[in-house]
Scaffold this active site. Structure first.
Site, PDB file in Angstrom:
ATOM      1  N   LYS A   1     -38.269 -39.541-102.474  1.00 60.59           N
ATOM      2  CA  LYS A   1     -37.604 -41.096-101.924  1.00 60.59           C
ATOM      3  C   LYS A   1     -38.097 -41.933-103.106  1.00 60.59           C
ATOM      4  O   LYS A   1     -39.023 -41.807-103.751  1.00 60.59           O
ATOM      5  CB  LYS A   1     -38.136 -41.170-100.881  1.00 60.59           C
ATOM      6  CG  LYS A   1     -37.643 -40.350 -99.518  1.00 60.59           C
ATOM      7  CD  LYS A   1     -37.027 -41.019 -98.425  1.00 60.59           C
ATOM      8  CE  LYS A   1     -36.438 -39.949 -97.639  1.00 60.59           C
ATOM      9  NZ  LYS A   1     -35.085 -39.785 -97.364  1.00 60.59           N
TER      10      LYS A   1
ATOM     11  N   LYS B   1     -20.928 -30.539 -97.468  1.00 60.56           N
ATOM     12  CA  LYS B   1     -20.498 -31.411 -98.332  1.00 60.56           C
ATOM     13  C   LYS B   1     -19.331 -30.802 -99.422  1.00 60.56           C
ATOM     14  O   LYS B   1     -19.702 -29.470 -99.589  1.00 60.56           O
ATOM     15  CB  LYS B   1     -21.592 -31.887 -99.234  1.00 60.56           C
ATOM     16  CG  LYS B   1     -22.672 -32.856 -98.608  1.00 60.56           C
ATOM     17  CD  LYS B   1     -23.660 -33.231 -99.814  1.00 60.56           C
ATOM     18  CE  LYS B   1     -24.609 -33.978 -99.039  1.00 60.56           C
ATOM     19  NZ  LYS B   1     -24.579 -35.559 -99.113  1.00 60.56           N
TER      20      LYS B   1
ATOM     21  N   HIS C   1     -32.245 -28.443 -96.933  1.00 59.54           N
ATOM     22  CA  HIS C   1     -31.225 -28.645 -97.815  1.00 59.54           C
ATOM     23  C   HIS C   1     -31.241 -27.894 -99.143  1.00 59.54           C
ATOM     24  O   HIS C   1     -30.566 -27.239 -99.843  1.00 59.54           O
ATOM     25  CB  HIS C   1     -31.117 -30.281 -98.035  1.00 59.54           C
ATOM     26  CG  HIS C   1     -30.749 -31.169 -97.010  1.00 59.54           C
ATOM     27  ND1 HIS C   1     -30.065 -30.665 -96.088  1.00 59.54           N
ATOM     28  CD2 HIS C   1     -31.407 -32.413 -96.549  1.00 59.54           C
ATOM     29  CE1 HIS C   1     -30.148 -31.526 -95.093  1.00 59.54           C
ATOM     30  NE2 HIS C   1     -30.924 -32.560 -95.436  1.00 59.54           N
TER      31      HIS C   1
ATOM     32  N   LYS D   1     -31.547 -30.577 -87.626  1.00 61.65           N
ATOM     33  CA  LYS D   1     -32.717 -30.391 -88.553  1.00 61.65           C
ATOM     34  C   LYS D   1     -33.737 -31.493 -88.209  1.00 61.65           C
ATOM     35  O   LYS D   1     -33.282 -32.375 -87.950  1.00 61.65           O
ATOM     36  CB  LYS D   1     -32.485 -29.669 -89.817  1.00 61.65           C
ATOM     37  CG  LYS D   1     -31.636 -30.840 -90.591  1.00 61.65           C
ATOM     38  CD  LYS D   1     -32.077 -31.370 -91.940  1.00 61.65           C
ATOM     39  CE  LYS D   1     -33.521 -32.249 -91.759  1.00 61.65           C
ATOM     40  NZ  LYS D   1     -33.428 -33.331 -92.851  1.00 61.65           N
TER      41      LYS D   1
ATOM     42  N   ARG E   1     -31.270 -43.447 -73.653  1.00 59.33           N
ATOM     43  CA  ARG E   1     -31.915 -43.915 -72.614  1.00 59.33           C
ATOM     44  C   ARG E   1     -31.938 -45.363 -72.403  1.00 59.33           C
ATOM     45  O   ARG E   1     -32.253 -45.986 -71.261  1.00 59.33           O
ATOM     46  CB  ARG E   1     -33.648 -43.589 -72.625  1.00 59.33           C
ATOM     47  CG  ARG E   1     -34.263 -44.356 -73.725  1.00 59.33           C
ATOM     48  CD  ARG E   1     -35.548 -44.489 -73.938  1.00 59.33           C
ATOM     49  NE  ARG E   1     -35.974 -43.012 -74.083  1.00 59.33           N
ATOM     50  CZ  ARG E   1     -37.284 -42.696 -73.428  1.00 59.33           C
ATOM     51  NH1 ARG E   1     -37.937 -43.409 -72.660  1.00 59.33           N
ATOM     52  NH2 ARG E   1     -37.793 -41.359 -73.728  1.00 59.33           N
TER      53      ARG E   1
ATOM     54  N   GLU F   1     -33.480 -39.666-104.374  1.00 57.63           N
ATOM     55  CA  GLU F   1     -32.766 -40.605-103.508  1.00 57.63           C
ATOM     56  C   GLU F   1     -33.421 -41.821-103.996  1.00 57.63           C
ATOM     57  O   GLU F   1     -34.647 -42.222-104.304  1.00 57.63           O
ATOM     58  CB  GLU F   1     -33.298 -40.282-101.926  1.00 57.63           C
ATOM     59  CG  GLU F   1     -32.507 -39.344-101.392  1.00 57.63           C
ATOM     60  CD  GLU F   1     -32.790 -39.000 -99.909  1.00 57.63           C
ATOM     61  OE1 GLU F   1     -32.008 -39.516 -99.009  1.00 57.63           O
ATOM     62  OE2 GLU F   1     -33.873 -38.634 -99.529  1.00 57.63           O
TER      63      GLU F   1
ATOM     64  N   HIS G   1     -26.649 -30.698 -92.925  1.00 61.82           N
ATOM     65  CA  HIS G   1     -25.223 -31.290 -93.532  1.00 61.82           C
ATOM     66  C   HIS G   1     -24.931 -30.958 -94.971  1.00 61.82           C
ATOM     67  O   HIS G   1     -23.878 -31.100 -95.456  1.00 61.82           O
ATOM     68  CB  HIS G   1     -25.070 -32.671 -92.953  1.00 61.82           C
ATOM     69  CG  HIS G   1     -25.989 -33.518 -93.915  1.00 61.82           C
ATOM     70  ND1 HIS G   1     -27.471 -33.735 -93.958  1.00 61.82           N
ATOM     71  CD2 HIS G   1     -25.896 -34.399 -95.053  1.00 61.82           C
ATOM     72  CE1 HIS G   1     -27.864 -34.583 -95.012  1.00 61.82           C
ATOM     73  NE2 HIS G   1     -26.832 -35.005 -95.576  1.00 61.82           N
TER      74      HIS G   1
ATOM     75  N   ASP H   1     -38.730 -32.172 -94.520  1.00 62.41           N
ATOM     76  CA  ASP H   1     -37.467 -33.020 -94.565  1.00 62.41           C
ATOM     77  C   ASP H   1     -36.272 -32.525 -95.333  1.00 62.41           C
ATOM     78  O   ASP H   1     -35.280 -32.682 -94.918  1.00 62.41           O
ATOM     79  CB  ASP H   1     -37.764 -34.546 -94.505  1.00 62.41           C
ATOM     80  CG  ASP H   1     -36.589 -35.360 -94.278  1.00 62.41           C
ATOM     81  OD1 ASP H   1     -35.912 -35.169 -93.371  1.00 62.41           O
ATOM     82  OD2 ASP H   1     -36.294 -36.174 -95.282  1.00 62.41           O
TER      83      ASP H   1
HETATM   84  C1  BG6 Z   1     -31.520 -35.826 -94.278  1.00 58.92           C
HETATM   85  C2  BG6 Z   1     -32.746 -36.335 -94.450  1.00 58.92           C
HETATM   86  O1  BG6 Z   1     -31.244 -34.517 -93.815  1.00 58.92           O
HETATM   87  O2  BG6 Z   1     -30.753 -35.905 -95.576  1.00 58.92           O
HETATM   88  C3  BG6 Z   1     -32.909 -37.775 -94.969  1.00 58.92           C
HETATM   89  O3  BG6 Z   1     -33.687 -36.325 -93.294  1.00 58.92           O
HETATM   90  C4  BG6 Z   1     -32.146 -37.676 -96.429  1.00 58.92           C
HETATM   91  O4  BG6 Z   1     -34.417 -38.140 -95.322  1.00 58.92           O
HETATM   92  C5  BG6 Z   1     -30.992 -37.400 -95.994  1.00 58.92           C
HETATM   93  O5  BG6 Z   1     -32.253 -39.215 -96.692  1.00 58.92           O
HETATM   94  C6  BG6 Z   1     -30.022 -37.077 -97.642  1.00 58.92           C
HETATM   95  O6  BG6 Z   1     -28.982 -36.866 -97.241  1.00 58.92           O
HETATM   96  P1  BG6 Z   1     -27.575 -37.297 -98.173  1.00 58.92           P
HETATM   97  O7  BG6 Z   1     -26.253 -36.733 -97.641  1.00 58.92           O
HETATM   98  O8  BG6 Z   1     -27.623 -38.850 -98.273  1.00 58.92           O
HETATM   99  O9  BG6 Z   1     -28.004 -36.733 -99.217  1.00 58.92           O
END
Ligand code: BG6
Length: 483
Positions: free
Chosen positions: A340, A183, A241, A149, A52, A217, A179, A236
């Site tokens: 986190k 990997k 994942h 997602k 936007r 993380e 994603h 999330d």
């Molecule tokens: C994302 C989450 O899908 O994956 C994030 O929304 C997270 O919160 C991230 O930090 C982690 O991805 P990766 O590839 O860094 O493990």
């Protein structure tokens, strides 16, 4: 390179909604650049970022260059120039019905050119974008749509979004991205399991005591406070994942590596997850939130300070004990945890094998069980822990020792990032590493059983210091310990 054939792919126009967003600039744009550099993206392709914002061409180019420089240490200037030539900017407020009426002038009208609409926005905008695309006649038979997602925030919203998209795209045009499936180390799970008879024969409840999956993380919620506070760790990370990792560890071998065969097997796992009830939830799931602490000797703020609120019941950590009620996995606990602001960035899967039934050695020293440790990131390794004799006279002394396969020393090339592999799969039309509608729905059914139970019980968070390993772990693990 060893991992991918470098033949140039079909020509594509890639239109990214949320084009100037965090994900697009951090992951998608660098991924397209890398594939252009590898000679896979056709130089006639177009990458159109929709946002936007209103920008001058020079401002837009600066943003692209910055996004690449943040990620790539040495950029080849010739490639950079080529890349900037294929990048375009389109300014649109997507809630305005007429906002896409100029987009077709940027696109090529040829059925042989793949048209990829990449929805990198919150999922509540997906149907508005789709309506706008439809009303401007932008969807054709060679169009594909990539959905980021999380798709919705429960079964109902996820179904609604899926159905709205399915009004205009067929299932084989829809690429629901997770994603983690892109990997390298995650893809290797299937190769490890289904090419090595040694493991596959022992891969069941007769031989495996428990499975532990950790995705820890160091980062906090970064610039995504309002998104994160509506979702939390369960939606999330676990809904997508971690459950995908569970599927890859637990699925039966598909008879062939085709998209539907693989997804059929993953679906069976998701449908066999034992639902969580309000009676069991507090006994098998722990939720937590970080308070102030230190990571790598640097002071970091609490979650509430990060999101600038006085209170929030959103969890930034979750640990779960789950069961898969089928023949192969009966009674084997799967322990999942993600959080986190943990002490270290670390994702790994640990397969804990059962201990031997009887120790023949005279000293009766405890024998450690075999473990297969699959390190996904940042280290990329596979370790097999086994007991070996300590050399020397004086009877049999033994200790656990690891056989280690280190990817970085075995394969010297740069590993492509998950998004590179997945984008190329979209252009190729290969859906194996994308989630099918029924898979997403099945995972939401199980996740809903947790969210609803938390809501009924009003389950509070346990607090943990940033830089720690989360709140107390005892209720989950019983007589096992976390790896
Ligand atoms: C994302 C989450 O899908 O994956 C994030 O929304 C997270 O919160 C991230 O930090 C982690 O991805 P990766 O590839 O860094 O493990």
């Amino acid at each position: 390179m060893f991992f991918m054939k470098k033949n140039i792919l079909k020509d594509a126009d890639i239109i990214i909604f949320g084009g100037l967003g965090d994900l697009s600039l951090r992951k998608i744009i660098p991924a397209i650049f890398y594939r252009l550099e590898a000679g896979q993206i056709n130089l006639n392709s177009k990458v159109i970022l929709v946002s936007r914002k209103k920008l001058l061409i020079s401002e837009f180019n600066n943003i692209i260059v910055k996004s690449l420089k943040n990620k790539i240490l040495k950029i080849n200037n010739i490639q950079l120039k080529k890349f900037l030539k294929i990048c375009f900017f389109y300014s649109a407020n997507i809630s305005d019905d007429n906002s896409l009426n100029q987009l077709s002038s940027l696109l090529r009208n040829d059925k042989n050119i793949i048209r990829i609409f990449y929805f990198s926005t919150p999922s509540n905008l997906f149907s508005t974008i789709t309506d706008n695309l439809k009303n401007n006649n932008l969807i054709n038979s060679s169009s594909r749509v990539v959905l980021e997602k999380p798709l919705g925030n429960n079964s109902d919203t996820s179904k609604k979004i899926n159905n709205e998209i399915l009004n205009f795209f067929n299932e084989n045009q829809i690429f629901r991205i997770d994603h983690y499936l892109g990997k390298e180390t995650v893809q290797n799970l299937m190769v490890l399991r289904f090419t090595n008879n040694l493991f596959e024969n022992a891969w069941n409840s007769q031989n495996i005591d428990n499975v532990q999956i950790t995705v820890a993380e160091e980062i906090g919620v970064e610039s995504r406070a309002s998104y994160y506070n509506n979702y939390g760790a369960l939606l999330d990370m676990v809904q997508n994942h971690l459950l995908q990792l569970v599927c890859l560890v637990a699925m039966e071998p598909p008879n062939e590596l085709t998209a539907d065969n693989v997804r059929d097997e993953k679906l069976k796992v998701l449908k066999s997850l034992r639902p969580i009830s309000k009676e069991s939830v507090d006994n098998c799931i722990e939720k937590g939130q970080y308070t102030r602490g230190k990571i790598n000797d640097k002071k970091v703020k609490s979650y509430l300070e990060d999101i600038k609120k006085f209170s929030s019941n959103t969890e930034t950590f979750v640990a779960i004990r789950l069961y898969i009620d089928n023949w192969r996995w009966a009674s084997v606990p799967f322990y999942l945890r993600t959080g986190k602001r943990m002490s270290k960035r670390k994702s790994e899967i640990v397969i804990n094998f059962k201990n031997i039934p009887h120790n023949i050695f005279p000293n009766k020293k405890q024998i450690t069980n075999n473990k297969l440790i699959i390190k996904l990131q940042p280290e990329e390794k596979i370790e097999l822990v086994q007991t070996v004799k300590i050399p020397g006279p004086g009877g049999y002394r033994y200790k656990p020792t690891s056989l280690v396969l280190d990817y970085s020393s075995s394969f010297k090339d740069r590993f492509p990032e998950a998004y590179e592999r997945l984008l190329i799969d979209v252009i190729r039309g290969n859906q194996t590493l994308f989630m099918r509608k029924d898979e997403v729905e099945a995972s939401w059914v199980w996740i809903d059983s947790i969210s609803k139970s938390w809501e009924i019980n009003n389950t509070p968070n346990k607090f943990y210091k940033a830089g720690s390993n989360g709140p107390g772990e005892s209720i989950l693990i019983n007589n096992h310990s976390w790896h």
